[in-house]
Design a protein around this motif. Structure first.
Motif, mmCIF file in Angstrom:
data_model
loop_
_atom_site.group_PDB
_atom_site.id
_atom_site.type_symbol
_atom_site.label_atom_id
_atom_site.label_comp_id
_atom_site.label_asym_id
_atom_site.label_seq_id
_atom_site.Cartn_x
_atom_site.Cartn_y
_atom_site.Cartn_z
ATOM 1 N N ILE A 54 0.838 -1.202 0.000
ATOM 2 C CA ILE A 54 0.000 0.000 0.000
ATOM 3 C C ILE A 54 0.877 1.257 0.000
ATOM 4 C CG2 ILE A 54 -1.617 1.366 1.386
ATOM 5 C CD1 ILE A 54 -2.915 -1.359 2.189
ATOM 6 N N CYS A 55 1.870 1.257 0.873
ATOM 7 C CA CYS A 55 2.766 2.428 0.957
ATOM 8 C C CYS A 55 3.498 2.651 -0.352
ATOM 9 C CB CYS A 55 3.755 2.256 2.096
ATOM 10 S SG CYS A 55 2.978 2.308 3.720
ATOM 11 N N LYS A 56 3.965 1.599 -0.956
ATOM 12 C CA LYS A 56 4.711 1.695 -2.215
ATOM 13 C C LYS A 56 3.795 2.120 -3.362
ATOM 14 C CE LYS A 56 8.607 0.491 -4.398
ATOM 15 N NZ LYS A 56 9.799 1.266 -4.271
ATOM 16 N N ALA A 57 2.618 1.520 -3.453
ATOM 17 C CA ALA A 57 1.711 1.800 -4.573
ATOM 18 C C ALA A 57 1.142 3.207 -4.530
ATOM 19 C CB ALA A 57 0.569 0.775 -4.584
ATOM 20 N N PHE A 58 0.980 3.762 -3.312
ATOM 21 C CA PHE A 58 0.289 5.046 -3.192
ATOM 22 C C PHE A 58 1.136 6.141 -2.547
ATOM 23 C CE2 PHE A 58 -2.896 1.717 -3.345
ATOM 24 C CZ PHE A 58 -3.587 2.117 -4.460
ATOM 25 N N ASP A 59 2.413 5.873 -2.394
ATOM 26 C CA ASP A 59 3.329 6.873 -1.839
ATOM 27 C C ASP A 59 2.810 7.454 -0.525
ATOM 28 O OD1 ASP A 59 5.656 8.395 -1.754
ATOM 29 O OD2 ASP A 59 4.695 10.092 -2.749
ATOM 30 N N VAL A 60 2.371 6.560 0.351
ATOM 31 C CA VAL A 60 1.941 6.992 1.679
ATOM 32 C C VAL A 60 2.971 6.503 2.687
ATOM 33 C CG1 VAL A 60 0.450 4.970 2.034
ATOM 34 C CG2 VAL A 60 0.027 7.044 3.344
ATOM 35 N N ASP A 61 3.248 7.321 3.667
ATOM 36 C CA ASP A 61 4.225 6.996 4.689
ATOM 37 C C ASP A 61 3.623 5.997 5.677
ATOM 38 O OD1 ASP A 61 6.018 7.025 6.855
ATOM 39 O OD2 ASP A 61 6.548 9.103 6.478
ATOM 40 N N ALA A 62 4.319 4.901 5.922
ATOM 41 C CA ALA A 62 3.840 3.898 6.873
ATOM 42 C C ALA A 62 3.651 4.502 8.259
ATOM 43 C CB ALA A 62 4.808 2.717 6.939
ATOM 44 N N ASN A 63 4.484 5.473 8.619
ATOM 45 C CA ASN A 63 4.320 6.128 9.921
ATOM 46 C C ASN A 63 2.962 6.811 10.037
ATOM 47 O OD1 ASN A 63 6.753 5.475 11.212
ATOM 48 N ND2 ASN A 63 7.823 7.047 10.048
ATOM 49 N N TYR A 64 2.482 7.369 8.944
ATOM 50 C CA TYR A 64 1.158 7.992 8.984
ATOM 51 C C TYR A 64 0.086 6.934 9.247
ATOM 52 C CZ TYR A 64 -3.313 9.737 7.661
ATOM 53 O OH TYR A 64 -4.653 10.037 7.689
#
Length: 118
Positions: A54-64
């Protein structure tokens, strides 16, 4: 509220902010729509692999997603210009970018063909 529900709610909010169809989100994340629903409602935990995808596909920070910490966003000059476009023209912007990308693909294909001929 337990951690699964909190993380699920963050994921749901982020997914909705993307304005893409649910099926596209699931396809890009490599999960089923049912599993996404279970994650978002806190019924299921996501694996480290699912979180990574998910983080890789959508450029979202796992920390968020995990901790709710805001990621530091760098706004590029292009981002700044796009933010100035009124909402009613967003569809036109999307079409224009798609046309530009297609033009670039054609130009690159022609360039590669010309290099082969040399």
């Amino acid at each position: 509220m337990d951690n699964r529900k909190i993380i699920g709610q963050r994921l749901k909010n982020y997914r909705k902010s993307l304005n893409i169809p649910r099926f596209e989100f699931c396809d890009r994340a490599g999960i089923s729509s049912r599993f996404l629903s279970d994650i978002e409602t806190g019924k299921s935990k996501m694996s480290a692999e699912t979180l990574y995808n998910i983080c890789k596909a959508f450029d979202v920070d796992a920390n968020y997603l995990l901790f709710g910490t805001e990621r530091k966003t760098v706004i590029t000059p292009l981002d700044s210009l796009i933010q100035q476009i009124p909402e009613q023209y967003s569809n036109l912007l999307e079409q224009s970018v798609e046309m530009l990308l297609e033009t670039i693909r054609i130009a690159e294909s022609c360039r590669q063909d010309n290099e082969k001929d040399i």
